[in-house]
Design a protein around this motif. Structure first.
Motif, PDB file in Angstrom:
ATOM      1  N   MET A  27       0.738  -1.299  -0.058  1.00 18.66           N
ATOM      2  CA  MET A  27       0.043  -0.023  -0.067  1.00 18.66           C
ATOM      3  C   MET A  27       0.665   1.353   0.029  1.00 18.66           C
ATOM      4  SD  MET A  27      -2.826   0.791   2.789  1.00 18.66           S
ATOM      5  CE  MET A  27      -3.635  -0.698   2.553  1.00 18.66           C
ATOM      6  N   ASP A  28       0.325   2.187  -0.780  1.00 18.84           N
ATOM      7  CA  ASP A  28       1.114   3.422  -0.619  1.00 18.84           C
ATOM      8  C   ASP A  28       0.100   4.527  -0.326  1.00 18.84           C
ATOM      9  OD1 ASP A  28      -0.417   3.790  -3.114  1.00 18.84           O
ATOM     10  OD2 ASP A  28       1.040   4.004  -4.420  1.00 18.84           O
ATOM     11  N   THR A  29      -0.965   4.366   0.639  1.00 19.57           N
ATOM     12  CA  THR A  29      -1.703   5.569   0.995  1.00 19.57           C
ATOM     13  C   THR A  29      -0.872   6.296   1.908  1.00 19.57           C
ATOM     14  OG1 THR A  29      -3.716   4.190   0.700  1.00 19.57           O
ATOM     15  CG2 THR A  29      -3.704   6.069   2.321  1.00 19.57           C
ATOM     16  N   ALA A  69     -20.763   7.198   6.543  1.00 21.26           N
ATOM     17  CA  ALA A  69     -20.062   7.819   5.730  1.00 21.26           C
ATOM     18  C   ALA A  69     -20.385   8.092   4.109  1.00 21.26           C
ATOM     19  CB  ALA A  69     -18.638   7.727   5.629  1.00 21.26           C
ATOM     20  N   ASP A  70     -21.172   6.883   3.879  1.00 21.91           N
ATOM     21  CA  ASP A  70     -21.853   6.663   2.698  1.00 21.91           C
ATOM     22  C   ASP A  70     -20.846   6.715   1.559  1.00 21.91           C
ATOM     23  OD1 ASP A  70     -23.725   6.271   0.729  1.00 21.91           O
ATOM     24  OD2 ASP A  70     -24.470   8.261   0.565  1.00 21.91           O
ATOM     25  N   LEU A  71     -19.841   5.836   1.776  1.00 21.57           N
ATOM     26  CA  LEU A  71     -18.658   5.831   0.847  1.00 21.57           C
ATOM     27  C   LEU A  71     -18.988   5.328  -0.451  1.00 21.57           C
ATOM     28  CD1 LEU A  71     -16.079   4.654   3.425  1.00 21.57           C
ATOM     29  CD2 LEU A  71     -16.595   6.966   2.706  1.00 21.57           C
ATOM     30  N   GLY A  72     -18.357   5.662  -1.534  1.00 21.95           N
ATOM     31  CA  GLY A  72     -18.708   5.129  -2.940  1.00 21.95           C
ATOM     32  C   GLY A  72     -17.596   3.958  -3.154  1.00 21.95           C
ATOM     33  N   VAL A  73     -16.585   3.812  -2.512  1.00 22.46           N
ATOM     34  CA  VAL A  73     -15.558   2.733  -2.719  1.00 22.46           C
ATOM     35  C   VAL A  73     -15.912   1.423  -2.355  1.00 22.46           C
ATOM     36  CG1 VAL A  73     -13.365   4.181  -2.248  1.00 22.46           C
ATOM     37  CG2 VAL A  73     -14.513   3.058  -0.421  1.00 22.46           C
ATOM     38  N   LEU A  74     -15.606   0.470  -3.189  1.00 22.55           N
ATOM     39  CA  LEU A  74     -15.983  -0.992  -2.903  1.00 22.55           C
ATOM     40  C   LEU A  74     -15.451  -1.620  -1.618  1.00 22.55           C
ATOM     41  CD1 LEU A  74     -16.079  -2.491  -6.449  1.00 22.55           C
ATOM     42  CD2 LEU A  74     -17.947  -1.603  -5.289  1.00 22.55           C
ATOM     43  N   GLY A  75     -15.915  -2.697  -1.110  1.00 22.83           N
ATOM     44  CA  GLY A  75     -15.379  -3.079   0.331  1.00 22.83           C
ATOM     45  C   GLY A  75     -16.021  -2.632   1.592  1.00 22.83           C
ATOM     46  N   HIS A 133      -8.547  -3.978   0.993  1.00 21.35           N
ATOM     47  CA  HIS A 133      -6.972  -4.095   0.503  1.00 21.35           C
ATOM     48  C   HIS A 133      -6.863  -4.466  -0.879  1.00 21.35           C
ATOM     49  CE1 HIS A 133      -4.572  -3.772   3.970  1.00 21.35           C
ATOM     50  NE2 HIS A 133      -5.529  -4.131   4.602  1.00 21.35           N
ATOM     51  N   ASP A 134      -7.962  -5.506  -1.454  1.00 19.92           N
ATOM     52  CA  ASP A 134      -7.787  -5.955  -2.699  1.00 19.92           C
ATOM     53  C   ASP A 134      -7.879  -4.787  -3.589  1.00 19.92           C
ATOM     54  OD1 ASP A 134      -7.818  -8.379  -4.441  1.00 19.92           O
ATOM     55  OD2 ASP A 134      -9.585  -7.609  -5.043  1.00 19.92           O
ATOM     56  N   ILE A 135      -8.959  -3.990  -3.473  1.00 24.81           N
ATOM     57  CA  ILE A 135      -9.174  -3.071  -4.391  1.00 24.81           C
ATOM     58  C   ILE A 135      -8.221  -2.101  -4.249  1.00 24.81           C
ATOM     59  CG2 ILE A 135     -10.819  -1.219  -4.579  1.00 24.81           C
ATOM     60  CD1 ILE A 135     -13.250  -2.934  -3.590  1.00 24.81           C
ATOM     61  N   PHE A 136      -7.521  -1.701  -3.229  1.00 21.45           N
ATOM     62  CA  PHE A 136      -6.567  -0.571  -3.233  1.00 21.45           C
ATOM     63  C   PHE A 136      -5.403  -1.225  -3.784  1.00 21.45           C
ATOM     64  CE2 PHE A 136      -3.055   2.000  -1.694  1.00 21.45           C
ATOM     65  CZ  PHE A 136      -3.495   3.055  -1.765  1.00 21.45           C
ATOM     66  N   LEU A 137      -5.011  -2.357  -3.512  1.00 20.75           N
ATOM     67  CA  LEU A 137      -3.869  -3.198  -4.372  1.00 20.75           C
ATOM     68  C   LEU A 137      -3.904  -3.269  -5.700  1.00 20.75           C
ATOM     69  CD1 LEU A 137      -1.289  -4.873  -3.842  1.00 20.75           C
ATOM     70  CD2 LEU A 137      -2.708  -6.828  -3.911  1.00 20.75           C
ATOM     71  N   ARG A 138      -5.062  -3.241  -6.337  1.00 19.53           N
ATOM     72  CA  ARG A 138      -5.530  -3.145  -7.806  1.00 19.53           C
ATOM     73  C   ARG A 138      -5.733  -1.990  -8.326  1.00 19.53           C
ATOM     74  NH1 ARG A 138      -8.217  -9.149  -8.854  1.00 19.53           N
ATOM     75  NH2 ARG A 138      -7.813  -9.746  -6.706  1.00 19.53           N
ATOM     76  N   LYS A 139      -6.008  -1.134  -7.284  1.00 21.05           N
ATOM     77  CA  LYS A 139      -6.217   0.412  -7.631  1.00 21.05           C
ATOM     78  C   LYS A 139      -7.396   0.272  -8.751  1.00 21.05           C
ATOM     79  CE  LYS A 139      -1.819   2.391  -6.419  1.00 21.05           C
ATOM     80  NZ  LYS A 139      -1.134   1.171  -6.003  1.00 21.05           N
ATOM     81  N   LYS A 140      -8.523  -0.560  -8.733  1.00 18.05           N
ATOM     82  CA  LYS A 140      -9.644  -0.752  -9.526  1.00 18.05           C
ATOM     83  C   LYS A 140     -10.357   0.639  -9.726  1.00 18.05           C
ATOM     84  CE  LYS A 140     -10.367  -5.645  -9.289  1.00 18.05           C
ATOM     85  NZ  LYS A 140     -11.283  -6.692  -8.860  1.00 18.05           N
ATOM     86  N   THR A 141     -10.606   1.165  -8.674  1.00 18.38           N
ATOM     87  CA  THR A 141     -11.772   2.450  -8.606  1.00 18.38           C
ATOM     88  C   THR A 141     -10.811   3.583  -9.243  1.00 18.38           C
ATOM     89  OG1 THR A 141     -10.985   2.897  -6.356  1.00 18.38           O
ATOM     90  CG2 THR A 141     -13.070   1.438  -6.940  1.00 18.38           C
ATOM     91  N   ILE A 142      -9.311   3.340  -8.991  1.00 20.06           N
ATOM     92  CA  ILE A 142      -8.783   4.666  -9.544  1.00 20.06           C
ATOM     93  C   ILE A 142      -8.352   4.636 -10.895  1.00 20.06           C
ATOM     94  CG2 ILE A 142      -6.708   6.426  -9.325  1.00 20.06           C
ATOM     95  CD1 ILE A 142      -7.161   5.691  -6.356  1.00 20.06           C
ATOM     96  N   VAL A 168     -12.226   9.720  -4.538  1.00 17.96           N
ATOM     97  CA  VAL A 168     -11.968   8.450  -4.572  1.00 17.96           C
ATOM     98  C   VAL A 168     -10.773   7.973  -3.533  1.00 17.96           C
ATOM     99  CG1 VAL A 168     -11.177   6.081  -5.314  1.00 17.96           C
ATOM    100  CG2 VAL A 168     -12.975   7.729  -6.537  1.00 17.96           C
ATOM    101  N   GLU A 169      -9.697   8.755  -3.712  1.00 13.77           N
ATOM    102  CA  GLU A 169      -8.551   8.616  -3.101  1.00 13.77           C
ATOM    103  C   GLU A 169      -8.730   9.006  -1.447  1.00 13.77           C
ATOM    104  OE1 GLU A 169      -5.747  11.056  -4.998  1.00 13.77           O
ATOM    105  OE2 GLU A 169      -5.155   9.492  -6.316  1.00 13.77           O
ATOM    106  N   ASP A 170      -9.580  10.189  -1.183  1.00 14.35           N
ATOM    107  CA  ASP A 170      -9.887  10.614  -0.127  1.00 14.35           C
ATOM    108  C   ASP A 170     -10.958   9.574   0.815  1.00 14.35           C
ATOM    109  OD1 ASP A 170      -8.680  12.880  -0.368  1.00 14.35           O
ATOM    110  OD2 ASP A 170     -10.279  14.016  -0.595  1.00 14.35           O
ATOM    111  N   GLU A 171     -11.539   8.748   0.007  1.00 17.02           N
ATOM    112  CA  GLU A 171     -12.480   7.808   0.634  1.00 17.02           C
ATOM    113  C   GLU A 171     -11.529   6.486   1.001  1.00 17.02           C
ATOM    114  OE1 GLU A 171     -15.627   6.885  -2.267  1.00 17.02           O
ATOM    115  OE2 GLU A 171     -16.743   8.737  -1.593  1.00 17.02           O
ATOM    116  N   HIS A 172     -10.682   6.330   0.358  1.00 18.37           N
ATOM    117  CA  HIS A 172      -9.681   5.208   0.518  1.00 18.37           C
ATOM    118  C   HIS A 172      -8.965   5.471   2.035  1.00 18.37           C
ATOM    119  CE1 HIS A 172      -9.751   2.154  -2.568  1.00 18.37           C
ATOM    120  NE2 HIS A 172      -9.695   3.124  -3.247  1.00 18.37           N
ATOM    121  N   VAL A 173      -8.630   6.713   2.085  1.00 18.31           N
ATOM    122  CA  VAL A 173      -7.830   7.461   3.356  1.00 18.31           C
ATOM    123  C   VAL A 173      -8.833   7.301   4.434  1.00 18.31           C
ATOM    124  CG1 VAL A 173      -6.455   9.154   4.393  1.00 18.31           C
ATOM    125  CG2 VAL A 173      -6.280   8.619   1.732  1.00 18.31           C
TER     126      VAL A 173
END
Length: 286
Positions: free
Chosen positions: A153-155, A203-209, A236-245, A258-263
């Protein structure tokens, strides 16, 4: 049977001579070396998600050439700079582990060295059954069930975290859960877990997971536990592959959201872990 043995060998049962053998042995060796190494001192060997090794096409010309070039590959494997690039589908590590074991047995190279030289890329979906088997296996015996090198991860503030390592890892939370279970403190764990899931829902996030459902205080303990572990694994899987980005072209504003939601999710996971750690510290001071 050698791990380099290819089903294409059956095509050469008559052992038809190759035109390559009309050349002097010294020149033939130079061609073989160049074809396999492509001018480089070391090679990268690919391993598919089924455990199949991809080898230079020259090795499939005939049984005789297969036999001669085998020595070049084995010599390359013994070079520390030679690496493996492997795929792991649905977090099922069994095919890769079986291939690494065979290579170790047939070359004498320690499995730990082969593991360290194998870079993994995850493909497919998150299979929680496979992932839990992998994590539980490495908790019980990290030598028999190792964690292969892969992108971390590089968050911001959470660099180097992964589903297997770090405070945000699923592995660390499984260990924590077991400690609470052994001390008969699961009620406290479940209470913190409900708070964690509720915060993500609000938080009603849009990121998967993110967990599914809205009223976690009414859900069973088992449902809460499954939701927490699934949330950690999926995120973790979504961030690793960065699918949403990276899987689609996003505008700068959308990418920032999207990056803010990951954080935000990472921070919620970290706070959840902090609460659990504080409760566990009380046990040691009582």
């Amino acid at each position: 049977m050698s791990f380099f043995q290819n089903s294409i060998d059956s095509l050469f049962e008559e052992n038809v001579p190759s035109p390559l053998y009309l050349l002097p042995a010294e020149l033939r060796n130079m061609i073989c070396h160049e074809a396999i190494f492509e001018g480089a001192k070391n090679i990268t060997i690919s391993i598919s998600e089924t455990g199949k090794i991809t080898l230079p096409t020259l090795m499939a010309v005939s049984k005789q050439i297969h036999s001669e070039t085998y020595g070049y590959i084995v010599a390359a494997l013994r070079e520390p700079a030679t690496i493996f690039e492997a795929k792991v589908r649905n977090y099922d590590t069994k095919p890769l582990l079986a291939t690494i074991k065979r290579i170790s047995q047939q070359t004498g190279i320690a499995q730990s060295e082969l593991v360290a030289r194998t870079q993994v890329r995850f493909v497919g979906a998150v299979d929680m059954g496979n992932l839990l088997v992998w994590i539980q296996g490495t908790i019980a015996n990290p030598t028999a069930t190792p964690i292969f090198p892969f992108e971390k991860m590089d968050t911001p503030s959470f660099s180097g975290e992964s589903v297997f390592e770090g405070r945000l890892s699923l592995k660390s939370h499984i260990i924590s859960y077991r400690e609470f279970e052994q001390r008969k403190e699961l009620q406290a764990w479940n209470r913190s877990a409900r708070e964690f899931l509720t915060n993500l829902e609000e938080a009603d996030l849009g990121v998967l997971g993110r967990p599914k459902g809205e009223h976690w205080r009414f859900e069973s303990d088992a449902a809460v536990q499954v939701a927490v572990f699934n949330t950690f694994a999926q995120w973790h899987d979504i961030f690793l592959r960065k699918k949403t980005i990276q899987a689609r072209v996003l505008g700068q504003r959308e990418r920032k959201r999207v990056e803010d939601e990951h954080v935000y999710v990472a921070s919620a996971m970290w706070q959840f872990g902090e609460r659990l750690q504080m409760m566990a510290q009380r046990w040691t001071t009582q």
